[in-house]
Motif scaffolding. Structure first.
Motif, PDB file in Angstrom:
ATOM      1  N   GLN A  69       0.175  -1.302  -0.068  1.00  0.00           N
ATOM      2  CA  GLN A  69      -0.169   0.284   0.253  1.00  0.00           C
ATOM      3  C   GLN A  69       1.040   1.173  -0.110  1.00  0.00           C
ATOM      4  OE1 GLN A  69      -3.790   0.303  -0.171  1.00  0.00           O
ATOM      5  NE2 GLN A  69      -3.161  -1.737  -0.097  1.00  0.00           N
ATOM      6  N   GLU A  70       1.888   1.567   0.793  1.00  0.00           N
ATOM      7  CA  GLU A  70       3.234   2.194   0.633  1.00  0.00           C
ATOM      8  C   GLU A  70       4.258   2.402  -0.026  1.00  0.00           C
ATOM      9  OE1 GLU A  70       2.992   3.202   4.930  1.00  0.00           O
ATOM     10  OE2 GLU A  70       1.709   3.667   5.074  1.00  0.00           O
ATOM     11  N   LEU A  71       4.661   3.448  -0.939  1.00  0.00           N
ATOM     12  CA  LEU A  71       6.688   3.635  -0.731  1.00  0.00           C
ATOM     13  C   LEU A  71       6.782   3.914   0.147  1.00  0.00           C
ATOM     14  CD1 LEU A  71       7.936   4.276  -3.630  1.00  0.00           C
ATOM     15  CD2 LEU A  71       6.934   6.362  -3.284  1.00  0.00           C
ATOM     16  N   SER A 108       7.278   8.258   3.646  1.00  0.00           N
ATOM     17  CA  SER A 108       6.652   6.890   3.225  1.00  0.00           C
ATOM     18  C   SER A 108       5.632   7.826   2.809  1.00  0.00           C
ATOM     19  CB  SER A 108       6.488   5.978   4.262  1.00  0.00           C
ATOM     20  OG  SER A 108       5.337   5.108   4.071  1.00  0.00           O
ATOM     21  N   VAL A 109       5.211   7.371   1.257  1.00  0.00           N
ATOM     22  CA  VAL A 109       3.646   7.934   0.937  1.00  0.00           C
ATOM     23  C   VAL A 109       3.023   6.506   0.785  1.00  0.00           C
ATOM     24  CG1 VAL A 109       4.798   8.173  -1.377  1.00  0.00           C
ATOM     25  CG2 VAL A 109       2.751   9.147  -1.026  1.00  0.00           C
ATOM     26  N   ASN A 110       1.374   6.590   1.336  1.00  0.00           N
ATOM     27  CA  ASN A 110       0.339   5.569   0.859  1.00  0.00           C
ATOM     28  C   ASN A 110      -0.092   6.295  -0.969  1.00  0.00           C
ATOM     29  OD1 ASN A 110      -2.605   4.647  -0.339  1.00  0.00           O
ATOM     30  ND2 ASN A 110      -2.075   3.924   2.064  1.00  0.00           N
ATOM     31  N   LEU A 111       0.337   5.003  -1.387  1.00  0.00           N
ATOM     32  CA  LEU A 111      -0.034   5.214  -3.280  1.00  0.00           C
ATOM     33  C   LEU A 111      -1.381   4.494  -3.932  1.00  0.00           C
ATOM     34  CD1 LEU A 111       3.434   4.400  -4.774  1.00  0.00           C
ATOM     35  CD2 LEU A 111       2.253   7.110  -4.604  1.00  0.00           C
ATOM     36  N   ALA A 112      -1.624   3.472  -2.830  1.00  0.00           N
ATOM     37  CA  ALA A 112      -2.930   2.078  -3.700  1.00  0.00           C
ATOM     38  C   ALA A 112      -3.985   2.889  -2.278  1.00  0.00           C
ATOM     39  CB  ALA A 112      -2.917   1.285  -3.303  1.00  0.00           C
ATOM     40  N   SER A 113      -5.008   3.011  -2.627  1.00  0.00           N
ATOM     41  CA  SER A 113      -6.582   2.889  -2.074  1.00  0.00           C
ATOM     42  C   SER A 113      -6.493   1.665  -2.001  1.00  0.00           C
ATOM     43  CB  SER A 113      -7.729   3.253  -3.123  1.00  0.00           C
ATOM     44  OG  SER A 113      -7.532   2.058  -4.309  1.00  0.00           O
ATOM     45  N   ALA A 114      -7.745   1.391  -1.052  1.00  0.00           N
ATOM     46  CA  ALA A 114      -8.128  -0.048  -0.398  1.00  0.00           C
ATOM     47  C   ALA A 114      -8.235  -1.005  -1.040  1.00  0.00           C
ATOM     48  CB  ALA A 114      -9.159  -0.295   0.630  1.00  0.00           C
ATOM     49  N   ASN A 115      -8.643  -1.495  -2.286  1.00  0.00           N
ATOM     50  CA  ASN A 115      -9.214  -2.377  -2.911  1.00  0.00           C
ATOM     51  C   ASN A 115      -7.420  -2.349  -4.106  1.00  0.00           C
ATOM     52  OD1 ASN A 115     -10.058  -0.214  -4.308  1.00  0.00           O
ATOM     53  ND2 ASN A 115     -11.714  -1.487  -5.372  1.00  0.00           N
ATOM     54  N   GLU A 116      -6.761  -1.593  -3.631  1.00  0.00           N
ATOM     55  CA  GLU A 116      -5.819  -1.844  -4.412  1.00  0.00           C
ATOM     56  C   GLU A 116      -4.391  -2.293  -3.744  1.00  0.00           C
ATOM     57  OE1 GLU A 116      -5.607   0.992  -8.727  1.00  0.00           O
ATOM     58  OE2 GLU A 116      -6.588   2.523  -6.681  1.00  0.00           O
ATOM     59  N   LEU A 117      -3.471  -2.387  -5.117  1.00  0.00           N
ATOM     60  CA  LEU A 117      -2.142  -3.176  -4.512  1.00  0.00           C
ATOM     61  C   LEU A 117      -0.589  -2.759  -5.312  1.00  0.00           C
ATOM     62  CD1 LEU A 117      -2.491  -6.818  -3.621  1.00  0.00           C
ATOM     63  CD2 LEU A 117      -3.195  -5.220  -3.024  1.00  0.00           C
ATOM     64  N   ARG A 130      14.145  13.737 -11.835  1.00  0.00           N
ATOM     65  CA  ARG A 130      13.787  12.358 -10.269  1.00  0.00           C
ATOM     66  C   ARG A 130      12.180  12.698 -10.521  1.00  0.00           C
ATOM     67  NH1 ARG A 130      18.436  15.795  -6.758  1.00  0.00           N
ATOM     68  NH2 ARG A 130      20.026  16.005  -7.296  1.00  0.00           N
ATOM     69  N   PHE A 131      11.884  11.686 -11.505  1.00  0.00           N
ATOM     70  CA  PHE A 131      10.560  11.409 -11.429  1.00  0.00           C
ATOM     71  C   PHE A 131      10.668   9.793 -11.539  1.00  0.00           C
ATOM     72  CE2 PHE A 131       8.967  15.428 -14.005  1.00  0.00           C
ATOM     73  CZ  PHE A 131       9.183  15.992 -13.062  1.00  0.00           C
ATOM     74  N   GLY A 132       9.185   9.671 -10.878  1.00  0.00           N
ATOM     75  CA  GLY A 132       8.736   8.163 -10.573  1.00  0.00           C
ATOM     76  C   GLY A 132       8.023   7.414 -10.847  1.00  0.00           C
ATOM     77  N   LEU A 133       8.018   6.355 -11.388  1.00  0.00           N
ATOM     78  CA  LEU A 133       6.499   6.066 -12.417  1.00  0.00           C
ATOM     79  C   LEU A 133       6.167   4.760 -11.921  1.00  0.00           C
ATOM     80  CD1 LEU A 133       4.483   6.879 -14.264  1.00  0.00           C
ATOM     81  CD2 LEU A 133       5.599   5.296 -15.673  1.00  0.00           C
ATOM     82  N   PHE A 134       5.278   4.565 -11.036  1.00  0.00           N
ATOM     83  CA  PHE A 134       4.403   3.377  -9.712  1.00  0.00           C
ATOM     84  C   PHE A 134       3.190   3.344 -10.528  1.00  0.00           C
ATOM     85  CE2 PHE A 134       7.523   5.914  -7.521  1.00  0.00           C
ATOM     86  CZ  PHE A 134       8.612   5.139  -6.796  1.00  0.00           C
ATOM     87  N   ALA A 135       2.972   1.620 -10.462  1.00  0.00           N
ATOM     88  CA  ALA A 135       1.588   1.779 -10.422  1.00  0.00           C
ATOM     89  C   ALA A 135       0.365   0.500  -9.538  1.00  0.00           C
ATOM     90  CB  ALA A 135       1.856   0.826 -12.371  1.00  0.00           C
ATOM     91  N   THR A 136      -0.389   0.759  -9.547  1.00  0.00           N
ATOM     92  CA  THR A 136      -0.854   0.106  -8.472  1.00  0.00           C
ATOM     93  C   THR A 136      -2.367  -0.145  -9.148  1.00  0.00           C
ATOM     94  OG1 THR A 136      -2.665   2.122  -8.097  1.00  0.00           O
ATOM     95  CG2 THR A 136      -1.032   1.863  -7.147  1.00  0.00           C
ATOM     96  N   SER A 137      -3.300  -1.557  -8.982  1.00  0.00           N
ATOM     97  CA  SER A 137      -3.832  -2.202  -9.536  1.00  0.00           C
ATOM     98  C   SER A 137      -5.079  -3.120  -8.653  1.00  0.00           C
ATOM     99  CB  SER A 137      -3.329  -2.807 -10.891  1.00  0.00           C
ATOM    100  OG  SER A 137      -3.092  -4.619 -10.590  1.00  0.00           O
TER     101      SER A 137
END
Length: 537
Positions: A69-71, A108-117, A130-137
């Motif tokens: 859930q968190e980065l 530490s930052v939350n990236l995903a919602s309750a039903n996402e990972l 210095r950008f980062g691209l992340f994915a949740t699903s």
């Protein structure tokens, strides 16, 4: 140059001699023969996180919480301590064996919602900003309901979110959401970055979404390649459809007795459009290129027709059924696209399935080259110019990743495998299975430079992959005569594992330019990992 392996002699020689043009970086990398991670801290006390990788510039260590859930982002630091011992190599204090002695947590930052990972295997770095691209699903649905325009047999994911984040302070800059779609996120396979351009492949709807990453941190749609190839294709087809509808309406007024039949014809036309009865734009260009290539092989019309029957019309439906598996940038104007069957697009092991490669010009919307995965001419290009397939980043560290087109040692190993193979055609298929390359999938660490070190690539390599763990330490041997052992990397506990029956996997995170590495060993059932830190004292 550098006739002595002594670091003091090398420093002195660097002062009195200048490097040849274009060789300054390679000359500096030779110092890593003397600066190696020679000391290991076993089973380090560290947070229970999934450690992903170091960024290309070495400024950040990316990790995710165990609940996905968190980065959590760390800044690599260096071990500092004082000692009152008179020993040349005094024992490390207790605090030095902790994770926070080497890494400082930034945020530490939350990236995903309750039903996402968070997808722990996906991460792309934009080094200039210095950008980062992340994915949740959300969870993957294998037996998803049919959808207009979707490829049957491809699973669906209710929601996929790509998050662009500024790594300096953890601020989310922009997001892009895909609904009821499927993008292969494992090891960045479905996404490719080239400078400020981003290509996201929708396997379910066979569409390549091209986006631009602005300096402000916004993701801007550039174009979409798939059913339409040019930006005005949809407008042109809609205007043509309206003209056909107007003609149909006029015919209905002239023939009142056939009004019902005219209505049925109109509805049938609309139904075909909804069901995508027409081939997609990129598929039409592919078929036309194959047709022209076969046509131009012969000069006699009779022979041309026979050749088209055997090579084109006989395999026409096979070509129509091809779907896009993977895509990568070759430069800012050309894409390398891999085609194959539906089973290979979503399966884990598609090495035995037939596949094709096409080079697509985004400016002219033309296919400019087409190869089967056993084509010898494509293999020759891959062997001689493999750097052109792998280097896709503006980071200077990534330009020195070892390949068989820039290293004689890697080329000798490739020729050895070629001579050892029983079938050259099967060897070509095995080599080309890695194309298109996954973006940012190799470590730029100088310890993977095969001109400097020799190591067992079955146990460790620059590729970003989990490997089966070995109880024996992995040896890094110098290429310089007399080829002495420089350092060893041993994952897992210092005395070995007590449970020899459970299968263990390990991953290695090497810093791009510091003598620092992390080895992570765990079993397939994911208990707490054994984290070792390898560094130079």
């Amino acid at each position: 140059m550098f006739s002595s392996g002594n670091v003091t002699s090398r420093v002195f020689e660097r002062q009195i001699r200048s490097s040849p043009p274009g060789a300054s970086v390679n000359r500096a990398r030779k110092f890593y023969e003397n600066l190696v991670p020679s000391h290991t801290l076993y089973d380090v006390e560290c947070p229970d996180h999934c450690f992903r990788k170091f960024t290309e510039d070495g400024l950040f260590l990316i990790s995710f919480s165990r609940n996905h859930q968190e980065l959590v982002v760390y800044r690599p630091s260096w071990l500092t301590y004082t000692s009152v011992s008179d020993d040349t190599l005094p024992p490390l204090p207790r605090r030095a064996s902790r994770f926070d002695s080497f890494f400082t947590q930034l945020y530490s930052v939350n990236l995903a919602s309750a039903n996402e990972l968070i997808c722990k295997d996906f991460f792309l770095y934009f080094p200039s900003r210095r950008f980062g691209l992340f994915a949740t699903s959300t969870a993957q649905i294998h037996d998803s309901a049919p959808s207009p325009g979707a490829v049957p047999g491809v699973p669906s994911i209710d929601k996929i979110t790509f998050v662009l984040l500024r790594l300096d302070d953890g601020v989310v800059l922009d997001e892009r959401v895909f609904v009821h779609d499927f993008v292969n996120l494992a090891y960045n396979m479905g996404v490719f970055m080239y400078d400020d351009l981003l290509a996201i492949l929708s396997l379910r709807y066979q569409k390549i979404h091209l986006l631009q990453i602005r300096d402000s941190g916004h993701l801007v749609d550039a174009r979409a390649i798939g059913y339409f190839c040019r930006e005005d294709d949809e407008l042109f087809l809609n205007s043509s459809s309206q003209a056909m509808m107007m003609t149909t309406t006029q015919d209905k007024n002239k023939q009142q007795n056939r009004e019902d039949d005219g209505d049925n014809g109109l509805n049938h036309t609309q139904l075909n459009a909804d069901n995508n009865s027409f081939l997609s734009g990129i598929k039409q260009r592919l078929l036309s290129f194959i047709f022209r290539e076969i046509w131009n092989e012969e000069s006699d019309n009779t022979v041309r027709v026979q050749s088209l029957k055997k090579k084109f019309y006989f395999h026409f439906q096979d070509y129509v059924d091809l779907i896009i598996w993977k895509v990568q940038f070759l430069d800012r104007h050309h894409l390398l696209i891999k085609f194959g069957s539906v089973d290979g697009g979503v399966g884990r092991n598609a090495d035995h399935l037939p596949a094709f490669f096409a080079v697509y010009n985004m400016e002219t919307t033309d296919i400019v080259a087409f190869y089967q995965n056993s084509a010898e001419d494509l293999y020759q290009l891959f062997e001689q110019f493999s750097d052109h397939f792998t280097v896709s980043s503006s980071s200077p560290f990534m330009n020195f990743v070892t390949s068989h087109s820039n290293s004689v040692h890697a080329l000798e190993q490739l020729k050895y495998l070629k001579n050892k193979s029983n079938s050259f055609s099967q060897f070509v298929k095995k080599m080309l299975v890695s194309l298109p390359f996954s973006c940012q999938s190799q470590s730029p660490s100088p310890y993977f430079d095969q001109s400097l070190f020799r190591f067992d690539e079955k146990l460790i390599s620059a590729a970003d992959r989990h490997r089966q763990s070995s109880d024996n330490p992995i040896k890094f041997i110098s290429r310089r005569k007399p080829e002495t052992l420089k350092f060893k990397i041993k994952p897992g506990p210092e005395c070995g594992s007590a449970d020899g029956r459970s299968k263990k996997i390990c991953s290695f995170l090497f810093h791009p330019h510091l003598p620092l590495a992390i080895s992570i060993q765990q079993t397939l059932f994911m208990p707490p990992s054994v984290v070792n830190i390898h560094f130079r004292r």
